[in-house]
Design a protein around this motif. Structure first.
Motif, short mmCIF file in Angstrom:
data_model
loop_
_atom_site.label_atom_id
_atom_site.label_comp_id
_atom_site.label_asym_id
_atom_site.label_seq_id
_atom_site.Cartn_x
_atom_site.Cartn_y
_atom_site.Cartn_z
N MET A 16 0.62 -1.14 -0.03
CA MET A 16 0.04 -0.01 0.08
C MET A 16 1.05 1.44 -0.09
SD MET A 16 -2.58 1.10 3.12
CE MET A 16 -3.92 2.11 2.46
N LYS A 17 0.83 2.15 -0.75
CA LYS A 17 1.43 3.60 -0.93
C LYS A 17 0.59 4.48 -0.06
CE LYS A 17 3.49 6.24 -4.25
NZ LYS A 17 4.22 7.05 -3.47
N LEU A 18 1.48 5.08 0.76
CA LEU A 18 1.28 6.18 1.44
C LEU A 18 1.11 7.27 0.87
CD1 LEU A 18 2.56 5.17 5.17
CD2 LEU A 18 0.19 4.67 4.10
N LYS A 19 0.28 8.52 1.11
CA LYS A 19 0.36 9.90 0.54
C LYS A 19 1.71 10.46 1.18
CE LYS A 19 -4.67 10.37 0.43
NZ LYS A 19 -5.88 10.97 0.90
N GLU A 20 2.16 11.48 0.46
CA GLU A 20 3.23 12.30 0.58
C GLU A 20 3.15 13.17 1.75
OE1 GLU A 20 6.23 12.59 -1.47
OE2 GLU A 20 5.13 10.84 -2.38
N PRO A 21 4.40 13.29 2.53
CA PRO A 21 4.53 14.16 3.80
C PRO A 21 3.61 15.57 3.54
CG PRO A 21 6.62 13.23 3.21
CD PRO A 21 5.83 12.81 2.04
N GLY A 22 2.85 16.04 4.64
CA GLY A 22 2.18 17.13 4.38
C GLY A 22 0.93 17.17 3.58
N CYS A 23 0.58 15.90 3.09
CA CYS A 23 -0.69 15.88 2.17
C CYS A 23 -1.99 16.48 3.27
CB CYS A 23 -1.04 14.77 1.78
SG CYS A 23 -0.26 14.61 0.25
N GLY A 24 -1.76 16.12 4.42
CA GLY A 24 -2.74 16.81 5.53
C GLY A 24 -3.61 15.61 5.98
N LEU A 25 -4.79 16.36 6.62
CA LEU A 25 -5.70 15.49 7.32
C LEU A 25 -6.86 15.62 6.33
CD1 LEU A 25 -5.57 16.95 10.94
CD2 LEU A 25 -4.29 14.93 10.09
N PRO A 26 -7.87 14.80 6.67
CA PRO A 26 -9.32 14.63 6.10
C PRO A 26 -9.99 15.96 6.24
CG PRO A 26 -8.81 12.59 7.04
CD PRO A 26 -7.75 13.32 7.77
N LEU A 27 -10.65 16.52 5.17
CA LEU A 27 -11.35 17.89 5.38
C LEU A 27 -12.16 17.82 6.69
CD1 LEU A 27 -12.46 18.62 1.66
CD2 LEU A 27 -10.26 19.64 3.11
N HIS A 28 -12.95 16.95 6.87
CA HIS A 28 -13.64 16.91 8.19
C HIS A 28 -12.92 17.11 9.47
CE1 HIS A 28 -13.02 12.52 8.03
NE2 HIS A 28 -13.39 12.69 9.50
N GLU A 29 -11.72 16.51 9.48
CA GLU A 29 -11.09 16.59 10.59
C GLU A 29 -10.71 18.04 10.69
OE1 GLU A 29 -7.75 13.91 11.64
OE2 GLU A 29 -8.99 12.35 11.30
N LYS A 30 -9.89 18.51 9.54
CA LYS A 30 -9.33 19.78 9.53
C LYS A 30 -10.32 20.92 9.87
CE LYS A 30 -5.61 20.71 6.35
NZ LYS A 30 -5.23 20.85 5.17
N PHE A 31 -11.66 20.61 9.36
CA PHE A 31 -12.78 21.71 9.69
C PHE A 31 -13.08 21.55 11.26
CE2 PHE A 31 -17.29 22.56 10.47
CZ PHE A 31 -17.58 23.60 10.00
N PHE A 32 -13.26 20.29 11.98
CA PHE A 32 -13.56 20.30 13.19
C PHE A 32 -12.29 20.99 14.17
CE2 PHE A 32 -12.61 17.83 17.31
CZ PHE A 32 -13.54 18.30 18.03
N ILE A 33 -11.07 20.64 13.94
CA ILE A 33 -9.96 21.24 14.38
C ILE A 33 -9.80 22.81 14.29
CG2 ILE A 33 -7.34 21.45 14.24
CD1 ILE A 33 -7.46 18.33 13.69
N LYS A 34 -10.14 23.29 13.13
CA LYS A 34 -9.96 24.75 13.01
C LYS A 34 -11.22 25.46 13.68
CE LYS A 34 -7.67 26.13 8.78
NZ LYS A 34 -7.59 26.58 7.43
N THR A 35 -12.57 24.67 13.73
CA THR A 35 -13.55 25.65 14.05
C THR A 35 -14.18 25.42 15.36
OG1 THR A 35 -15.06 23.65 13.11
CG2 THR A 35 -14.78 25.89 11.77
N PHE A 36 -13.36 24.00 15.98
CA PHE A 36 -14.03 24.04 17.43
C PHE A 36 -12.74 23.92 18.36
CE2 PHE A 36 -14.54 20.68 20.64
CZ PHE A 36 -15.43 21.51 21.58
N LEU A 37 -11.75 22.73 17.87
CA LEU A 37 -10.77 22.71 18.83
C LEU A 37 -9.78 24.05 18.95
CD1 LEU A 37 -9.43 20.44 20.37
CD2 LEU A 37 -7.97 19.86 18.54
N VAL A 38 -9.31 24.47 17.95
CA VAL A 38 -8.36 25.74 18.02
C VAL A 38 -9.09 26.75 18.79
CG1 VAL A 38 -7.13 27.28 16.91
CG2 VAL A 38 -7.08 25.06 16.27
N PRO A 39 -10.40 27.04 18.51
CA PRO A 39 -11.06 28.11 19.34
C PRO A 39 -11.07 27.83 20.66
CG PRO A 39 -12.12 27.93 17.25
CD PRO A 39 -11.07 26.85 17.19
N SER A 40 -11.15 26.79 20.98
CA SER A 40 -11.49 26.20 22.20
C SER A 40 -10.45 26.63 23.37
CB SER A 40 -12.13 24.85 22.63
OG SER A 40 -11.16 23.92 22.28
N VAL A 41 -9.29 26.50 22.41
CA VAL A 41 -7.96 26.46 23.26
C VAL A 41 -7.80 27.83 23.94
CG1 VAL A 41 -5.45 26.93 22.68
CG2 VAL A 41 -6.65 24.66 21.98
#
Length: 188
Positions: A1-26
């Protein structure tokens, strides 16, 4: 199985959750002391897990299922590689927090590919624990003011010095879960 390149990131739903909920709660939940306490709790968990793994297994690369906060490229690390990554990021965060605390611009580019492990060395736990001692002493001696200066995380938003200290905990929490996943595969 070939893995994606470094820095390709997280799935969009995770990024959205982190940016809109997790980061502001910090901004509302974390103080310098609370972030350091949470970080040290994660360190104790990591140390306990790693000490239960046979020394020969610490350098075995293991493919795990993707977990929250871990990009695809990081799914085939050994325990020592995860610890090396934590050391690389931890040293960078110390420099970053110090620079922002001094209200200076942090000009070094931060990239995901730039913090990937490469050595898979033996005895990385001791290097990690030394970093933890350094980080604790650094945070305890730091003036506890929030910086005006910020630096953007490659995937998220601009963080001030306090928010980077909270990120140190969150990042360690994510990778503690990765170490647990590796441990469970090694036990099979």
């Amino acid at each position: 199985m070939k893995l994606k390149e470094p820095g390709c990131g997280l799935p969009l739903h995770e990024k959205f959750f982190i940016k809109t909920f997790l980061v502001p709660s910090v901004k509302f939940v974390f103080t310098w002391e609370f972030a350091l306490k949470c970080f040290n709790q994660e360190v104790k968990k990591i140390e306990t897990i790693v000490r239960h793994i046979q020394k020969d297994d610490l350098q075995k690369r293991v493919l795990i299922d993707r977990i929250f906060g871990i990009e695809d490229n990081s799914r085939d690390f050994s325990v020592n590689m995860v610890l090396e990554h934590l050391v690389i990021v931890g040293n960078g965060i110390i420099d970053l927090i110090q620079t922002l605390t001094n209200e200076e611009e942090f000009t070094q580019e931060i990239t995901i590919a730039g913090v990937k492990p490469h050595a898979n060395s033996a005895d990385t736990l001791e290097v990690f624990l030394t970093l933890v001692e350094t980080y604790n002493a650094f945070i305890k001696s730091l003036p506890k003011k929030k910086s005006v200066m910020t630096k953007k995380h490659p995937w998220f938003v601009e963080f001030n010095n306090l928010e980077w200290s909270a990120f140190m905990f969150i990042h360690t929490w994510v990778h503690r879960r990765q170490i647990e996943s590796i441990y469970h595969v090694l036990k099979v």
